[in-house]
Design an enzyme around this catalytic site. Structure first.
Site, short mmCIF file in Angstrom:
data_model
loop_
_atom_site.label_atom_id
_atom_site.label_comp_id
_atom_site.label_asym_id
_atom_site.label_seq_id
_atom_site.Cartn_x
_atom_site.Cartn_y
_atom_site.Cartn_z
N HIS A 1 49.92 81.05 57.55
CA HIS A 1 49.57 80.36 58.79
C HIS A 1 50.03 78.91 58.77
CE1 HIS A 1 47.23 83.71 60.20
NE2 HIS A 1 46.37 83.65 59.20
N HIS B 1 46.83 70.22 55.43
CA HIS B 1 47.81 71.22 55.91
C HIS B 1 48.51 70.69 57.16
CE1 HIS B 1 44.10 72.25 58.12
NE2 HIS B 1 44.94 72.41 59.12
N HIS C 1 50.65 71.30 61.00
CA HIS C 1 50.90 72.08 62.21
C HIS C 1 52.21 71.60 62.83
CE1 HIS C 1 46.85 73.88 62.44
NE2 HIS C 1 46.48 72.76 61.85
N HIS D 1 46.51 67.68 58.95
CA HIS D 1 45.04 67.71 58.98
C HIS D 1 44.51 67.51 57.57
CE1 HIS D 1 44.84 70.12 63.00
NE2 HIS D 1 45.05 68.83 63.18
N THR E 1 40.55 74.46 64.36
CA THR E 1 41.53 74.95 65.34
C THR E 1 42.04 76.34 64.96
OG1 THR E 1 43.43 73.95 64.22
CG2 THR E 1 42.27 72.58 65.85
N THR E 2 41.46 76.92 63.91
CA THR E 2 41.79 78.30 63.52
C THR E 2 40.48 79.07 63.41
OG1 THR E 2 41.70 77.68 61.18
CG2 THR E 2 43.86 77.64 62.23
ZN LIG Z 1 44.67 72.28 61.09
#
Ligand SMILES: [Zn+2]
Length: 247
Positions: free
Chosen positions: A86, A111, A113, A130, A198-199
């Site tokens: 992801h 991580h 995005h 993030h 957000t996941t």
């Molecule tokens: Zn994130």
């Protein structure tokens, strides 16, 4: 016989349910298990669909506030990067912390995005980092930093050529590893709001600090991260509802 028909009915129901289609808690950024369906993939993901304080949002109409200056203690470098399927995630060891509102939040991981998840006054950035923190009770505080195209990023320069492009593949970061400070801009002014992961499971009650200034990375570095992640991994914008965004 009645038992068999009950079983048949159960199987039919299971096969038809989105839970089965997504094989339990599997989720993705597109298709049948994409963001529009997260809330119905599993009962644990309910709040993805029903929550009123979801992230990301467009940051606009900010309210002037007297935001405290948090203390950042990022002395222990992260040494391993993993492709989770992801995102690309760097695990951080104990000893890194953010102190906010008098509370200590330990840094867990960083991580990325591509493109950004939050937008600022409608502007989307090519990448967003993030920095995920949790206090002893499990309360979450996440710092978001936007990346814009510009000068080469020092830390990324050391490993952006060798990013793992497949899920579950790891990379040992070169040298001593990378301090989390590398993912923050020099000036630490920020926007603050109450939001969610957000996941999935999209847990609410997350304290979000979104840095006002972006960090820069070269076009080649941004492309390398995008390619290793392999697909856009930004959740669509969510309604702000009754929330205030403070600056
Ligand atoms: Zn994130």
């Amino acid at each position: 016989m009645p038992r068999i028909s009950a079983l048949t009915a159960l199987l039919t129901m299971t096969l038809a349910s989105p839970l089965f289609a997504a094989s339990g808690s599997e989720w993705s950024y597109s298709g049948q298990a994409g963001p529009q369906h997260w809330g119905s993939l599993s009962s644990e993901f309910d709040v993805c669909g029903s929550g009123k304080n979801q992230s990301p949002v467009d940051l606009a109409g900010m309210i002037e506030g007297n935001l405290p200056e948090p203390a950042y203690d990022y002395s222990e470098p992260g040494e391993t990067l993993i492709n989770t399927g992801h995102t690309l995630k760097i695990a951080y060891p104990e000893g890194n912390a953010l102190t906010l509102d008098g509370r200590r939040y330990a840094l867990k991981q960083v991580h990325f995005h591509t493109p950004s998840e939050y937008t600022i006054d409608g502007q989307r950035y090519p990448m967003e980092a993030h920095l995920v923190h949790a206090d002893a009770q499990g309360n979450l505080a996440v710092i978001a930093a936007m990346f814009e195209q510009g000068e080469s990023h020092d830390a990324l320069a050391g490993f952006s050529d060798s990013l793992p492009g497949q899920a579950d593949k790891r990379l040992s970061l070169p040298g001593e590893g990378v301090s989390a400070t590398a993912w923050l801009p020099e000036r630490r002014d920020y926007y603050r709001l109450n939001g969610s992961l957000t996941t999935p499971p999209c847990t609410e009650g997350v304290r979000w600090l979104v840095m006002k200034d972006p960090v820069t990375a070269s076009p080649a570095q941004l492309e390398a991260l995008r390619k290793a992640i392999g697909h856009a991994n930004n959740r669509p914008l969510q309604p702000v509802n009754a929330r205030l965004i403070v600056e």
